[in-house]
Design a protein around this motif. Structure first.
Motif, PDB file in Angstrom:
ATOM      1  N   GLN A  36       0.648  -1.223  -0.198  1.00 62.52           N
ATOM      2  CA  GLN A  36      -0.201   0.054   0.192  1.00 62.52           C
ATOM      3  C   GLN A  36       0.578   1.372   0.409  1.00 62.52           C
ATOM      4  OE1 GLN A  36      -3.018   0.209   2.853  1.00 62.52           O
ATOM      5  NE2 GLN A  36      -4.372   1.358   2.032  1.00 62.52           N
ATOM      6  N   GLU A  91       2.692   1.327  -3.384  1.00 62.35           N
ATOM      7  CA  GLU A  91       1.103   2.280  -4.386  1.00 62.35           C
ATOM      8  C   GLU A  91       1.150   3.642  -4.051  1.00 62.35           C
ATOM      9  OE1 GLU A  91      -2.861  -0.046  -3.679  1.00 62.35           O
ATOM     10  OE2 GLU A  91      -3.529   1.759  -3.755  1.00 62.35           O
ATOM     11  N   TYR A  92       1.132   3.729  -2.755  1.00 64.09           N
ATOM     12  CA  TYR A  92       0.644   5.477  -2.739  1.00 64.09           C
ATOM     13  C   TYR A  92       2.177   6.389  -3.774  1.00 64.09           C
ATOM     14  CZ  TYR A  92      -2.787   5.218   0.688  1.00 64.09           C
ATOM     15  OH  TYR A  92      -4.280   4.565   1.690  1.00 64.09           O
ATOM     16  N   HIS A  93       3.012   6.367  -3.350  1.00 64.85           N
ATOM     17  CA  HIS A  93       4.079   6.485  -4.088  1.00 64.85           C
ATOM     18  C   HIS A  93       3.655   6.534  -5.343  1.00 64.85           C
ATOM     19  CE1 HIS A  93       6.696   7.587  -0.518  1.00 64.85           C
ATOM     20  NE2 HIS A  93       7.024   6.600   0.062  1.00 64.85           N
ATOM     21  N   LEU A 145       0.685   6.936  -7.176  1.00 68.24           N
ATOM     22  CA  LEU A 145      -0.177   7.044  -8.063  1.00 68.24           C
ATOM     23  C   LEU A 145       0.085   8.685  -8.321  1.00 68.24           C
ATOM     24  CD1 LEU A 145      -2.805   6.234  -4.892  1.00 68.24           C
ATOM     25  CD2 LEU A 145      -2.286   5.820  -7.194  1.00 68.24           C
ATOM     26  N   ASN A 166      -2.323  13.364  -5.276  1.00 68.04           N
ATOM     27  CA  ASN A 166      -1.852  13.239  -3.994  1.00 68.04           C
ATOM     28  C   ASN A 166      -3.515  13.849  -2.977  1.00 68.04           C
ATOM     29  OD1 ASN A 166      -0.550  13.530  -1.340  1.00 68.04           O
ATOM     30  ND2 ASN A 166       1.283  14.225  -2.782  1.00 68.04           N
ATOM     31  N   THR A 167      -3.411  13.850  -1.776  1.00 71.47           N
ATOM     32  CA  THR A 167      -4.386  14.168  -0.935  1.00 71.47           C
ATOM     33  C   THR A 167      -4.801  15.724  -0.850  1.00 71.47           C
ATOM     34  OG1 THR A 167      -3.036  14.732   0.585  1.00 71.47           O
ATOM     35  CG2 THR A 167      -4.023  12.583   1.069  1.00 71.47           C
ATOM     36  N   PHE A 215      -7.417   8.899  -0.032  1.00 72.33           N
ATOM     37  CA  PHE A 215      -6.702   8.395   0.692  1.00 72.33           C
ATOM     38  C   PHE A 215      -7.268   8.492   1.590  1.00 72.33           C
ATOM     39  CE2 PHE A 215      -3.729  10.277  -3.021  1.00 72.33           C
ATOM     40  CZ  PHE A 215      -3.095   9.347  -2.899  1.00 72.33           C
ATOM     41  N   THR A 261      -8.766   4.461   2.729  1.00 67.12           N
ATOM     42  CA  THR A 261      -7.266   3.844   2.467  1.00 67.12           C
ATOM     43  C   THR A 261      -6.527   3.949   3.913  1.00 67.12           C
ATOM     44  OG1 THR A 261      -6.260   4.877   0.247  1.00 67.12           O
ATOM     45  CG2 THR A 261      -7.337   2.674   0.133  1.00 67.12           C
ATOM     46  N   GLY A 262      -6.308   5.529   3.801  1.00 68.40           N
ATOM     47  CA  GLY A 262      -4.909   5.109   4.621  1.00 68.40           C
ATOM     48  C   GLY A 262      -6.128   5.282   5.953  1.00 68.40           C
TER      49      GLY A 262
END
Lengths: 202, 218
Positions: free
Chosen positions: A120, A123-125, A127, A130-131, A141, A144-145
């Motif tokens: 995860q 995956e965030y990096h 994407l 951003n938020t 975010f 999933t966060g």
């Protein structure tokens, strides 16, 4: 000089009474899971509100140019479902007195949980949003966060359980720590399935 | 009500149910968005129906109590508002006559559902305790060796608890007459006969008649 003994009066609150159907432990579990569902429910409400009100761009969801990493999340789903199976293996093993099975099950669950969390993070990096980009990104975010935070708490509980298992703390008669930790882990798994289906697939 | 998260195995089963539930919704929505919504609605209704239906149809668990000491005859009496009724007293006297009888009176602490779920049982238990004390006094005056305790708000659960600890030889359930008894409406006597392998006696206590009789014969 004389001395006399006073009759002993019990101190403290009166003894607890409660229904045999709803013990404090069960009621506690109900309230805990209820509060967790409400927490996730509030995040889902925001997500669906955003989705219904904004309706993406020209009816497209997620709004272009954003893409959801569906396949990476599918692998993560398989990892988490497998970790539930290994958790169940650990629990049934200790109930049968199979200590090695319990230890192996817990270590595997811990490794799978860590894999999920690391995947995860990666995956965030990767994407491309951003938020703060759009409301879609924020809710994505957020949900999933929030789940990732629960996985982290679950991993901490699992780590404690594993250390205790290797120190010989559990037995077929006394394995409450495995039972309760297992319930929490399955709850985290169930919530991920809901998050995956609603955020990634639908 | 059975908590689905009571054991790890239950929770693991719930994971698979969740997977099946959402897999059907996803398949439906892949075909058509509205079909997915319809599948969700139908499955949610089925899940609710199953949950409440299961509560109603839960099979009774047969309770086979171990025998009490051979020289002792144990009578379990379950009553609430009718606990001090004359019909009940005479029934217990009759059943314990000529025997080394030991009587346990269980008075369920009836409570509202809301108070039950927030574990606010103090008032219900206080009322039940005062009725029980009064009834035990009458029984002792009649020469019966009776003891008593407050039970669960659900009379069947209260009986089950007492059967486990007291191990009675027979069971006496006291209710109001038909039409005025919530317990009869809920089939408490029939359920007790079905669930417990004990001779069950149903005593009907008409408190209104008792009051009228008292007023006729001061």
């Amino acid at each position: 000089m004389s001395a006399h003994a006073e009759p002993h009066e019990p101190h403290g609150p009166p003894p607890i009474h409660y229904s045999s159907r709803v013990s404090p432990a069960v009621l506690g579990m109900f309230l805990f899971i209820g509060s967790e569902i409400m927490l996730f429910g509030s995040f889902f409400t925001v997500y669906f509100f955003d989705r219904v009100v904004n309706n993406g761009v020209n009816g497209q969801w997620p709004p272009p140019p954003y893409e959801r990493p569906v396949y990476v999340a599918l692998i993560n789903t398989l990892i988490l479902v497998t970790s539930s199976a290994t958790m169940h293996w650990a629990d049934t093993s200790i109930k049968k007195g199979n200590r090695a099975g319990m230890q192996a099950g817990l270590v595997l669950t811990l490794c799978l949980g860590l894999s999920f969390l690391l995947t995860q993070v990666i995956e965030y990096h990767r994407l491309d949003f951003n938020t703060s980009d759009t409301s879609f990104a924020a809710t994505f975010f957020g949900l999933t966060g929030l789940h990732g935070a629960h996985v982290f708490v679950g991993l901490t509980i699992l780590l404690v359980m594993t250390i205790r298992a290797f120190r010989g703390h559990f037995s077929p008669e006394h394995h409450h720590g495995i039972e309760i930790g297992g319930i929490y882990w399955h709850f985290v798994d169930v919530m991920w399935i809901v998050v995956y289906v609603t955020v990634y697939l639908l | 009500m059975k908590n689905p998260f009571r054991s790890e195995a239950d929770a693991f089963r719930f994971v698979w149910l969740t997977i099946g539930f959402f897999a059907l919704i996803v398949i439906g929505s892949l075909i058509d968005r509205w079909l997915g919504l319809a599948v969700f609605a139908v499955l949610a209704l089925v899940a609710l129906w199953w949950f409440f239906r299961r509560e109603e149809q839960e099979p009774p668990v047969k309770q086979v109590p171990a025998a009490s000491p051979p020289d002792e005859h144990r009578i379990l009496v379950v009553a609430n508002e009718t606990v001090g009724g004359p019909e009940l007293l005479s029934e217990i006297s009759e059943r314990s006559a000529g025997k080394n009888a030991r009587v346990l009176v269980v008075c369920p602490a009836l409570n509202s559902p809301l108070r039950h779920w927030v574990s606010d049982e103090d008032e219900a238990r206080t009322h039940a305790q005062s009725r029980l004390d009064e009834s035990l006094g009458s029984m002792r005056n009649a020469g019966l060796a009776a003891e008593g305790e407050i039970g669960d708000g659900d009379p069947i659960q209260a009986i089950e608890d007492a059967v486990r600890t007291f191990r009675p030889d027979e069971l006496v359930i006291s209710t109001h007459p038909a039409g005025r008894s919530h317990w009869l409406e809920r089939g408490v006597v029939d359920k007790a006969r079905e669930r417990f392998e004990l001779p069950v006696t149903h005593v009907v206590v008409d408190l209104d008649t008792a009051v009228n009789d008292d007023s006729d014969h001061p």
